[in-house]
Scaffold this motif. Structure first.
Motif, PDB file in Angstrom:
ATOM      1  N   LEU A  49       0.852  -1.124  -0.086  1.00  0.00           N
ATOM      2  CA  LEU A  49       0.019   0.022  -0.075  1.00  0.00           C
ATOM      3  C   LEU A  49       0.750   1.201   0.105  1.00  0.00           C
ATOM      4  N   LEU A  50       2.125   0.999   0.010  1.00  0.00           N
ATOM      5  CA  LEU A  50       3.184   2.266   0.274  1.00  0.00           C
ATOM      6  C   LEU A  50       4.239   2.201  -0.768  1.00  0.00           C
ATOM      7  N   GLU A  51       4.367   3.066  -1.574  1.00  0.00           N
ATOM      8  CA  GLU A  51       5.451   3.403  -2.436  1.00  0.00           C
ATOM      9  C   GLU A  51       6.672   3.619  -1.727  1.00  0.00           C
ATOM     10  N   ARG A  52       7.757   3.123  -1.707  1.00  0.00           N
ATOM     11  CA  ARG A  52       8.926   3.239  -0.833  1.00  0.00           C
ATOM     12  C   ARG A  52       9.869   4.147  -1.454  1.00  0.00           C
ATOM     13  N   ASP A  53      10.708   5.225  -0.760  1.00  0.00           N
ATOM     14  CA  ASP A  53      11.553   5.786  -1.500  1.00  0.00           C
ATOM     15  C   ASP A  53      12.905   5.071  -0.608  1.00  0.00           C
ATOM     16  N   PRO A  54      14.002   4.813  -1.305  1.00  0.00           N
ATOM     17  CA  PRO A  54      15.018   4.175  -0.780  1.00  0.00           C
ATOM     18  C   PRO A  54      15.869   5.280   0.112  1.00  0.00           C
ATOM     19  N   HIS A  55      15.538   6.440   0.009  1.00  0.00           N
ATOM     20  CA  HIS A  55      16.457   7.580   0.622  1.00  0.00           C
ATOM     21  C   HIS A  55      15.495   8.575   1.569  1.00  0.00           C
ATOM     22  N   GLU A  56      14.290   8.472   1.446  1.00  0.00           N
ATOM     23  CA  GLU A  56      13.543   9.339   2.446  1.00  0.00           C
ATOM     24  C   GLU A  56      12.813   8.250   3.005  1.00  0.00           C
ATOM     25  N   ARG A  57      12.066   8.663   4.530  1.00  0.00           N
ATOM     26  CA  ARG A  57      11.118   8.068   5.179  1.00  0.00           C
ATOM     27  C   ARG A  57       9.798   8.328   4.410  1.00  0.00           C
ATOM     28  N   THR A  58       8.775   7.587   4.238  1.00  0.00           N
ATOM     29  CA  THR A  58       7.676   7.838   3.570  1.00  0.00           C
ATOM     30  C   THR A  58       6.455   6.932   4.232  1.00  0.00           C
ATOM     31  N   TRP A  59       5.072   7.505   4.308  1.00  0.00           N
ATOM     32  CA  TRP A  59       4.252   6.933   5.186  1.00  0.00           C
ATOM     33  C   TRP A  59       2.923   7.458   4.250  1.00  0.00           C
ATOM     34  N   THR A  60       1.883   6.632   4.590  1.00  0.00           N
ATOM     35  CA  THR A  60       0.452   6.735   4.080  1.00  0.00           C
ATOM     36  C   THR A  60      -0.377   6.419   5.339  1.00  0.00           C
ATOM     37  N   ARG A  61      -1.720   7.187   5.507  1.00  0.00           N
ATOM     38  CA  ARG A  61      -2.720   6.568   6.421  1.00  0.00           C
ATOM     39  C   ARG A  61      -3.504   5.490   5.438  1.00  0.00           C
ATOM     40  N   VAL A  62      -3.541   4.469   6.144  1.00  0.00           N
ATOM     41  CA  VAL A  62      -4.086   3.428   5.377  1.00  0.00           C
ATOM     42  C   VAL A  62      -5.762   2.963   5.886  1.00  0.00           C
ATOM     43  N   LEU A  63      -6.105   3.747   7.149  1.00  0.00           N
ATOM     44  CA  LEU A  63      -7.303   3.487   7.715  1.00  0.00           C
ATOM     45  C   LEU A  63      -7.659   4.376   8.732  1.00  0.00           C
ATOM     46  N   ALA A  64      -8.683   5.029   8.709  1.00  0.00           N
ATOM     47  CA  ALA A  64      -9.286   5.941   9.665  1.00  0.00           C
ATOM     48  C   ALA A  64     -10.750   5.541   9.872  1.00  0.00           C
ATOM     49  N   THR A  65     -11.033   5.670  11.390  1.00  0.00           N
ATOM     50  CA  THR A  65     -12.297   5.285  11.840  1.00  0.00           C
ATOM     51  C   THR A  65     -12.413   6.299  12.849  1.00  0.00           C
ATOM     52  N   GLY A  66     -13.640   6.289  13.444  1.00  0.00           N
ATOM     53  CA  GLY A  66     -13.961   7.172  14.376  1.00  0.00           C
ATOM     54  C   GLY A  66     -13.130   6.947  15.785  1.00  0.00           C
ATOM     55  N   ALA A  67     -12.759   5.839  16.016  1.00  0.00           N
ATOM     56  CA  ALA A  67     -11.851   5.603  17.100  1.00  0.00           C
ATOM     57  C   ALA A  67     -10.352   5.623  17.064  1.00  0.00           C
ATOM     58  N   TYR A  68     -10.085   5.505  15.811  1.00  0.00           N
ATOM     59  CA  TYR A  68      -8.229   5.247  15.587  1.00  0.00           C
ATOM     60  C   TYR A  68      -7.889   5.686  14.279  1.00  0.00           C
ATOM     61  N   GLU A  69      -6.667   5.633  13.808  1.00  0.00           N
ATOM     62  CA  GLU A  69      -6.335   5.699  12.427  1.00  0.00           C
ATOM     63  C   GLU A  69      -4.932   5.066  12.212  1.00  0.00           C
ATOM     64  N   LEU A  70      -4.600   4.362  11.211  1.00  0.00           N
ATOM     65  CA  LEU A  70      -3.545   3.577  10.840  1.00  0.00           C
ATOM     66  C   LEU A  70      -2.509   4.220   9.812  1.00  0.00           C
ATOM     67  N   TRP A  71      -1.471   4.228  10.204  1.00  0.00           N
ATOM     68  CA  TRP A  71      -0.056   4.773   9.408  1.00  0.00           C
ATOM     69  C   TRP A  71       0.864   3.772   8.972  1.00  0.00           C
ATOM     70  N   LEU A  72       0.950   3.692   7.766  1.00  0.00           N
ATOM     71  CA  LEU A  72       2.209   2.551   7.248  1.00  0.00           C
ATOM     72  C   LEU A  72       3.305   3.574   7.107  1.00  0.00           C
ATOM     73  N   ILE A  73       4.493   3.161   7.548  1.00  0.00           N
ATOM     74  CA  ILE A  73       5.711   3.876   7.505  1.00  0.00           C
ATOM     75  C   ILE A  73       6.938   3.236   6.792  1.00  0.00           C
ATOM     76  N   SER A  74       7.492   3.466   6.042  1.00  0.00           N
ATOM     77  CA  SER A  74       8.760   2.831   5.686  1.00  0.00           C
ATOM     78  C   SER A  74       9.865   3.499   5.857  1.00  0.00           C
ATOM     79  N   TRP A  75      11.129   2.713   6.206  1.00  0.00           N
ATOM     80  CA  TRP A  75      12.155   3.478   6.859  1.00  0.00           C
ATOM     81  C   TRP A  75      13.545   2.943   6.130  1.00  0.00           C
ATOM     82  N   PRO A  76      14.038   3.691   5.131  1.00  0.00           N
ATOM     83  CA  PRO A  76      15.139   3.351   4.579  1.00  0.00           C
ATOM     84  C   PRO A  76      16.404   3.349   5.668  1.00  0.00           C
ATOM     85  N   PRO A  77      17.459   2.679   5.258  1.00  0.00           N
ATOM     86  CA  PRO A  77      18.600   2.749   6.483  1.00  0.00           C
ATOM     87  C   PRO A  77      18.892   4.093   6.771  1.00  0.00           C
TER      88      PRO A  77
END
Length: 149
Positions: free
Chosen positions: A25-53
């Motif tokens: 669900l996330l296009e990863r960058d080999p040099h920069e941290r990237t993120w996307t919100r994958v879900l938002a409900t009335g109670a919480y939200e989820l974020w997917l984060i990629s971490w290059p070295p």
């Protein structure tokens, strides 16, 4: 808006982490941290984060939101400060939950990419940025949702 308690929030993030389609669900960058919100409900939200070295969040909190995260790929190191610097290494399947106002700096200190899933309740509205001074954290400013991210 409902706020989930810290430990149930960790259960939520671990339950969603089992989705085999999540890493795609996330296009990863080999040099920069990237993120996307994958879900938002009335109670919480989820974020997917990629971490290059070498990627890091720098010191921050999540304002009035509680949070939890789990490592999906690779390894992360969480830096916290509670009168002294604490380091916690987290690998695949490891997770962490925390309450509102919890400050940390999460880093990929390895030479391989990492991927993590984060949950916040209520949804993120602000984050305070800090500078680590060796014996304390110094607030630098507040970022607001929709403005800085």
């Amino acid at each position: 808006m409902t706020q989930l308690a810290v430990l149930p929030l960790l259960e939520v993030v671990r339950g969603h982490a089992a989705d085999p389609d999540l890493p795609h669900l996330l296009e990863r960058d080999p040099h920069e941290r990237t993120w996307t919100r994958v879900l938002a409900t009335g109670a919480y939200e989820l974020w997917l984060i990629s971490w290059p070295p070498g990627a890091a969040t720098d010191w921050h909190d999540h304002g009035s939101s509680s949070g939890a995260f789990t490592v999906l790929e690779g390894r992360l190191t969480e830096h916290t400060f509670d009168g002294g610097l604490q380091l916690v290494d987290l690998s695949v399947g490891d997770g962490k939950a925390f309450g509102a106002g919890y400050a940390h700096d999460v880093r990929n200190e390895t030479d391989r990419p990492a991927l993590s899933l984060h949950a916040y309740s209520p949804r993120l509205s602000s984050m305070t940025r800090f500078r680590f001074r060796g014996d304390r954290l110094e607030a630098l400013g507040v970022e607001r949702a929709g403005e800085e991210w």
